[in-house]
Design an enzyme around this catalytic site. Structure first.
Site, PDB file in Angstrom:
ATOM      1  N   ASP A  50       0.936   2.696  -0.839  1.00 31.71           N
ATOM      2  CA  ASP A  50       1.108   1.235  -1.633  1.00 31.71           C
ATOM      3  C   ASP A  50       1.381   0.157  -0.637  1.00 31.71           C
ATOM      4  O   ASP A  50       2.496   0.401   0.320  1.00 31.71           O
ATOM      5  CB  ASP A  50       2.109   1.491  -2.823  1.00 31.71           C
ATOM      6  CG  ASP A  50       1.759   0.360  -3.823  1.00 31.71           C
ATOM      7  OD1 ASP A  50       0.831  -0.265  -4.141  1.00 31.71           O
ATOM      8  OD2 ASP A  50       2.694   0.099  -4.573  1.00 31.71           O
TER       9      ASP A  50
ATOM     10  N   HIS B 237      -6.496  -3.500   2.958  1.00 30.91           N
ATOM     11  CA  HIS B 237      -7.066  -2.320   2.665  1.00 30.91           C
ATOM     12  C   HIS B 237      -7.673  -1.905   3.984  1.00 30.91           C
ATOM     13  O   HIS B 237      -7.581  -0.715   4.314  1.00 30.91           O
ATOM     14  CB  HIS B 237      -7.944  -2.597   1.454  1.00 30.91           C
ATOM     15  CG  HIS B 237      -7.292  -2.840   0.032  1.00 30.91           C
ATOM     16  ND1 HIS B 237      -6.236  -2.213  -0.244  1.00 30.91           N
ATOM     17  CD2 HIS B 237      -7.941  -3.692  -0.667  1.00 30.91           C
ATOM     18  CE1 HIS B 237      -5.979  -2.887  -1.361  1.00 30.91           C
ATOM     19  NE2 HIS B 237      -6.948  -3.649  -1.736  1.00 30.91           N
TER      20      HIS B 237
ATOM     21  N   LEU C 189      -6.346  21.468   8.518  1.00 33.33           N
ATOM     22  CA  LEU C 189      -5.831  20.625   7.495  1.00 33.33           C
ATOM     23  C   LEU C 189      -6.898  20.502   6.529  1.00 33.33           C
ATOM     24  O   LEU C 189      -7.948  20.158   6.603  1.00 33.33           O
ATOM     25  CB  LEU C 189      -5.288  19.208   8.012  1.00 33.33           C
ATOM     26  CG  LEU C 189      -4.739  18.418   7.014  1.00 33.33           C
ATOM     27  CD1 LEU C 189      -3.413  18.717   6.646  1.00 33.33           C
ATOM     28  CD2 LEU C 189      -4.871  17.014   7.693  1.00 33.33           C
TER      29      LEU C 189
HETATM   30  C1  IPE Z   1      -1.075   3.392  -6.730  1.00 33.78           C
HETATM   31  O1  IPE Z   1      -0.631   2.092  -6.419  1.00 33.78           O
HETATM   32  C2  IPE Z   1      -2.481   3.706  -6.454  1.00 33.78           C
HETATM   33  C3  IPE Z   1      -2.620   3.910  -5.159  1.00 33.78           C
HETATM   34  C4  IPE Z   1      -1.978   3.424  -4.179  1.00 33.78           C
HETATM   35  C5  IPE Z   1      -4.164   4.141  -5.167  1.00 33.78           C
HETATM   36  P1  IPE Z   1      -0.720   0.683  -7.417  1.00 33.78           P
HETATM   37  O2  IPE Z   1      -0.346  -0.331  -6.666  1.00 33.78           O
HETATM   38  O3  IPE Z   1      -2.104   0.911  -8.203  1.00 33.78           O
HETATM   39  O4  IPE Z   1       0.490   1.126  -8.497  1.00 33.78           O
HETATM   40  P2  IPE Z   1       1.319   0.044  -9.489  1.00 33.78           P
HETATM   41  O5  IPE Z   1       0.135  -0.550 -10.225  1.00 33.78           O
HETATM   42  O6  IPE Z   1       2.220  -0.800  -8.806  1.00 33.78           O
HETATM   43  O7  IPE Z   1       2.039   1.372 -10.149  1.00 33.78           O
HETATM   44  C1  IPE Z   2      -2.446   0.574  -2.449  1.00 35.17           C
HETATM   45  O1  IPE Z   2      -2.202  -0.975  -2.243  1.00 35.17           O
HETATM   46  C2  IPE Z   2      -3.871   0.425  -2.258  1.00 35.17           C
HETATM   47  C3  IPE Z   2      -4.586   0.565  -3.789  1.00 35.17           C
HETATM   48  C4  IPE Z   2      -3.912   0.568  -4.638  1.00 35.17           C
HETATM   49  C5  IPE Z   2      -5.949   0.686  -3.308  1.00 35.17           C
HETATM   50  P1  IPE Z   2      -2.195  -2.139  -3.153  1.00 35.17           P
HETATM   51  O2  IPE Z   2      -3.437  -2.830  -3.127  1.00 35.17           O
HETATM   52  O3  IPE Z   2      -1.542  -1.675  -4.351  1.00 35.17           O
HETATM   53  O4  IPE Z   2      -1.033  -3.285  -2.543  1.00 35.17           O
HETATM   54  P2  IPE Z   2       0.157  -3.977  -3.258  1.00 35.17           P
HETATM   55  O5  IPE Z   2       1.033  -3.069  -4.186  1.00 35.17           O
HETATM   56  O6  IPE Z   2      -0.693  -5.080  -4.464  1.00 35.17           O
HETATM   57  O7  IPE Z   2       0.724  -4.853  -2.105  1.00 35.17           O
HETATM   58 MG    MG Z   3       0.087  -1.682  -5.395  1.00 36.55          MG
END
Ligand code: IPE
Ligand code: IPE
Ligand code: MG
Length: 225
Positions: free
Chosen positions: A12, A29, A124
């Site tokens: 995240d 990303h 892995l």
């Molecule tokens: C969790 O992150 C999902 C992934 C890392 C793919 P999110 O950014 O979607 O989670 P929330 O919305 O903060 O809980």
């Molecule tokens: C996690 O990073 C990746 C996915 C959920 C695809 P985020 O896109 O949720 O990044 P933040 O949490 O908004 O910074």
């Molecule tokens: Mg996020």
């Protein structure tokens, strides 16, 4: 000493990483995908780690703006196509989890191709969670076994899930302290590690330090020391 056989990561913080630098979220990303490769490579060289499950796209992530979702789909498609040779070089088997039927036919084909081409790899296992939600996984498992006449056992249920191996160490980057619908069954006794680092800044050094801490923890599984 504990062995981190199955490490799961909620990757995240990509969007915030980009925004902090005045970039579009999608740049985060892209940067995050590079870290996926580094961490996978590191884990593939470890003697202890058998499985690395990475949360890449949740069942809830469809709520994001259309352009971001489309970008993530393209990124995934490109990543898998480009990295197939490195999966093979590293002897890494690719095993997606999640409900893949929601993706476009061409993305499903790419996913299936990497899965098939790496099926013989016995190093892995890199498991990408794609359109994955633990509640959805549990419901799909229940529907698979509901016709079964004998009482459902823990082993039977576990085998009906996409991910059949319990998690030893679950890491979430990005500063939040929640599971966001990730591996709810499999993480029943996982050690949880939350760190503030945004995923694109996450390093092998940090992972090594987290694993070292994990190795020293006393895991009691409800018993006594
Ligand atoms: C969790 O992150 C999902 C992934 C890392 C793919 P999110 O950014 O979607 O989670 P929330 O919305 O903060 O809980
Ligand atoms: C996690 O990073 C990746 C996915 C959920 C695809 P985020 O896109 O949720 O990044 P933040 O949490 O908004 O910074
Ligand atoms: Mg996020």
């Amino acid at each position: 000493m504990n062995q981190a056989k199955h490490i799961a990561i909620i990757m995240d913080g990509n969007g915030r990483w980009a925004e902090l630098q005045g970039l579009k979220r999608v740049k985060g990303h892209e940067a995050g995908a590079k870290v996926v490769k580094e961490i996978t490579t590191y884990c593939s060289q470890s003697q202890d780690i058998e499985r690395l499950t990475l949360y890449a796209f949740s069942t809830e992530n469809w709520k994001r703006p259309r352009l971001e979702v489309e970008f993530l789909m393209k990124l995934l498609n490109n990543y898998l196509k480009k990295e197939l040779p490195s999966y093979l070089d590293l002897n890494v088997r690719f095993e997606p989890i999640g409900d893949l039927g929601a993706f476009s036919k061409s993305l499903q084909k790419t996913i299936q191709n990497v899965k098939e081409k790496t099926a013989h790899c016995d190093g892995l296992v890199q498991s990408l969670a794609l359109n994955y939600g633990a509640q959805d996984e549990i419901l799909r498992a229940i529907n698979k076994i509901k016709e079964c006449e004998s009482p459902v056992t823990e082993v039977m249920f576990s085998n009906a899930l996409d991910c059949k191996q319990n998690v030893d160490l679950l890491i979430r980057t990005g500063g939040d302290h929640r599971l966001s619908n990730f591996l709810l069954w499999q993480a029943a006794y996982a050690e949880l590690h939350f760190c503030n680092t945004l995923w694109p800044d996450f390093t092998i050094k940090q992972l090594e330090a987290i694993i070292q801490d994990f190795e020293q923890v006393e895991r009691r599984f409800g018993g006594l020391k």
